[in-house]
Design a protein around this motif. Structure first.
Motif, short mmCIF file in Angstrom:
data_model
loop_
_atom_site.label_atom_id
_atom_site.label_comp_id
_atom_site.label_asym_id
_atom_site.label_seq_id
_atom_site.Cartn_x
_atom_site.Cartn_y
_atom_site.Cartn_z
N VAL A 118 47.57 43.03 47.62
CA VAL A 118 46.70 42.07 48.45
C VAL A 118 46.59 41.43 49.24
O VAL A 118 45.28 41.41 49.90
N ASN A 119 47.42 42.49 50.08
CA ASN A 119 46.80 41.73 51.65
C ASN A 119 46.21 42.86 52.56
O ASN A 119 46.02 42.87 53.38
N CYS A 120 46.38 44.20 51.50
CA CYS A 120 45.30 45.07 52.61
C CYS A 120 43.99 46.32 51.34
O CYS A 120 43.80 46.04 51.74
N VAL A 145 35.06 38.82 58.08
CA VAL A 145 36.43 37.61 58.38
C VAL A 145 37.48 38.23 57.61
O VAL A 145 37.11 37.94 56.29
N ILE A 146 38.48 38.86 58.63
CA ILE A 146 39.42 39.26 57.39
C ILE A 146 40.41 38.48 57.98
O ILE A 146 41.23 38.21 59.19
N VAL A 147 41.49 37.05 57.27
CA VAL A 147 42.79 36.60 58.03
C VAL A 147 43.31 37.59 57.86
O VAL A 147 44.22 38.14 56.82
N GLY A 148 44.03 37.65 58.98
CA GLY A 148 45.06 38.36 58.99
C GLY A 148 46.55 37.52 59.37
O GLY A 148 46.88 36.89 58.48
N SER A 149 47.09 38.11 60.31
CA SER A 149 48.50 37.16 60.92
C SER A 149 49.29 38.19 62.49
O SER A 149 48.62 39.20 62.55
N VAL A 150 49.97 36.83 62.64
CA VAL A 150 51.09 37.66 63.84
C VAL A 150 51.93 38.52 63.21
O VAL A 150 51.65 39.05 63.99
N GLY A 151 51.91 38.79 61.62
CA GLY A 151 53.37 39.51 61.45
C GLY A 151 52.13 40.80 61.81
O GLY A 151 52.49 41.80 61.17
N TYR A 162 55.33 42.89 54.04
CA TYR A 162 54.27 41.94 54.86
C TYR A 162 53.93 42.37 56.13
O TYR A 162 52.44 42.52 57.10
N VAL A 163 54.87 43.22 57.33
CA VAL A 163 54.81 42.95 58.50
C VAL A 163 53.56 44.33 57.97
O VAL A 163 52.83 44.79 59.24
N THR A 164 54.16 45.70 57.76
CA THR A 164 52.88 46.83 57.69
C THR A 164 52.04 46.13 57.02
O THR A 164 50.88 47.01 57.31
N SER A 165 51.36 45.57 55.07
CA SER A 165 50.12 45.64 55.17
C SER A 165 49.40 44.72 56.41
O SER A 165 48.32 44.71 56.50
N LYS A 166 50.03 43.75 57.23
CA LYS A 166 49.07 42.79 57.89
C LYS A 166 48.50 44.22 59.16
O LYS A 166 47.45 44.06 60.06
N ALA A 168 48.35 46.92 59.17
CA ALA A 168 47.39 48.28 57.95
C ALA A 168 45.62 47.35 58.19
O ALA A 168 44.98 47.82 58.18
N VAL A 169 45.29 46.17 57.90
CA VAL A 169 44.45 45.29 57.46
C VAL A 169 43.62 45.44 58.32
O VAL A 169 42.64 45.06 58.93
N LEU A 170 44.43 45.52 59.89
CA LEU A 170 44.01 44.70 61.22
C LEU A 170 43.25 46.01 61.46
O LEU A 170 42.11 46.32 62.19
N GLY A 171 44.00 47.53 61.17
CA GLY A 171 43.02 48.39 61.05
C GLY A 171 42.27 49.09 60.89
O GLY A 171 41.12 50.07 61.53
N LEU A 172 41.94 48.47 59.45
CA LEU A 172 41.07 48.22 58.68
C LEU A 172 39.68 48.22 59.53
O LEU A 172 38.65 48.50 59.31
N ALA A 173 40.16 46.53 59.71
CA ALA A 173 38.76 45.64 59.94
C ALA A 173 38.17 46.09 61.72
O ALA A 173 37.12 46.25 61.83
N ARG A 174 39.18 46.81 62.12
CA ARG A 174 38.21 47.53 63.95
C ARG A 174 37.83 48.81 63.43
O ARG A 174 37.01 49.07 63.76
N ASN A 175 38.67 49.91 62.29
CA ASN A 175 37.57 50.95 61.97
C ASN A 175 35.81 50.50 61.11
O ASN A 175 35.23 51.24 61.68
#
Length: 274
Positions: A118-120, A145-151, A162-166, A168-175
């Motif tokens: 779900v998160n990534c 725009v992806i809603v990430g988290s301080v996680g 949760y922490v891993t998924s968030k 990961a999705v930050l890395g996806l957005a940067r790529n």
């Protein structure tokens, strides 16, 4: 501030909380919205609120109901955008799920996979499916725009999945931001802190037989990690609201902010400034 009038926007996760607040702002600004959610009951309440609060809004809304983990359901949403509008200006991924604060040794395969999906993973699949409508956009850049988290910034804010998924999705957005800024697409992230939404209720609905919050995880991440669920040392509420996140999303998709790409806005009331 540039208008969202007539901008074709796909928002995933719009029945409540941050997604619903963003949906209202988009409709108030005249966007042509396709919404996606799995909770028809919550969406009915949001639609009632829209009818009561802003009956004459200039926007349009078409809803698709389905499971974000279903490739068929995601495709139905993308097909509706393609068939009705033939283009996509903005994609907003506001879907998210908690992991009940479970540390790694309490996280079974089912919980891990669902949170990661779900998160990534499903964010990746959705964006990938939308790229043909987003790339080489005419005029101002298209937006994701992806809603990430301080996680996604710190390891002490939630459970392992949760922490891993968030992160990961930050890395996806940067790529994505780097890979496609050459093709007129901007990709940014909003990282909410402690926000008053229904995400905990959604987790309880998904996992009715599990503890709403793992006791050991609560000690690790809320007490020792200083999360304190948005409460200060005197017990006063310091949580933000869904509109705080919606305003950050609206800022990022504003054409006037055309040079903002590959960035993250952390909206947490100063929580992570320590």
């Amino acid at each position: 501030m540039a208008s969202q009038k007539d901008k074709v926007t796909l928002i995933l996760g719009c029945a409540s909380g941050m997604g619903a607040a963003t949906l209202k702002m988009l409709l108030a600004d005249g966007a042509k919205v396709v919404g996606f959610d799995n909770n028809e009951e919550n969406m009915a309440e949001t639609l009632e609120e829209i009818a009561d609060e802003m009956p004459d809004h200039p926007g349009t809304l078409d809803m698709v109901y389905g499971d974000i983990t279903s490739a068929e359901d995601r495709k139905r949403a993308l097909d509706l955008v393609a068939e009705k509008y033939g283009k996509l200006d903005t994609l907003l991924y506001v879907v998210g799920v908690l992991d009940l604060m479970c540390p790694a040794h309490k996280t079974d395969d089912e919980l891990w996979q669902y949170v990661m999906d779900v998160n990534c993973n499903d964010c990746f699949y959705t964006v990938r499916g939308a790229l043909p409508m987003l790339l080489d956009h005419e005029g101002p850049a298209a937006n994701v725009v992806i809603v990430g988290s301080v996680g996604g910034l710190y390891g002490s804010t939630a459970g392992a999945a949760y922490v891993t998924s968030k992160h990961a999705v930050l890395g996806l957005a940067r790529n994505l931001a780097w890979s496609y800024h050459w093709r007129n697409l901007r990709v940014n992230v909003v990282n909410p802190g402690a926000i008053m939404t229904g995400i905990l209720g959604n987790a309880m609905e998904k996992w009715p037989d599990r503890d709403v919050m793992d006791d050991e995880g609560n000690d690790l991440y809320n007490v020792r990690g200083g999360v304190a669920l948005g409460v200060d040392a005197e017990g006063n509420n310091m949580m933000g609201d869904a509109e705080d996140i919606a305003r950050a999303i609206m800022f990022l998709i504003d054409d006037d902010n055309k040079y903002v790409n590959g960035e993250q806005i952390t909206v947490d009331g100063g929580w992570t400034s320590f």
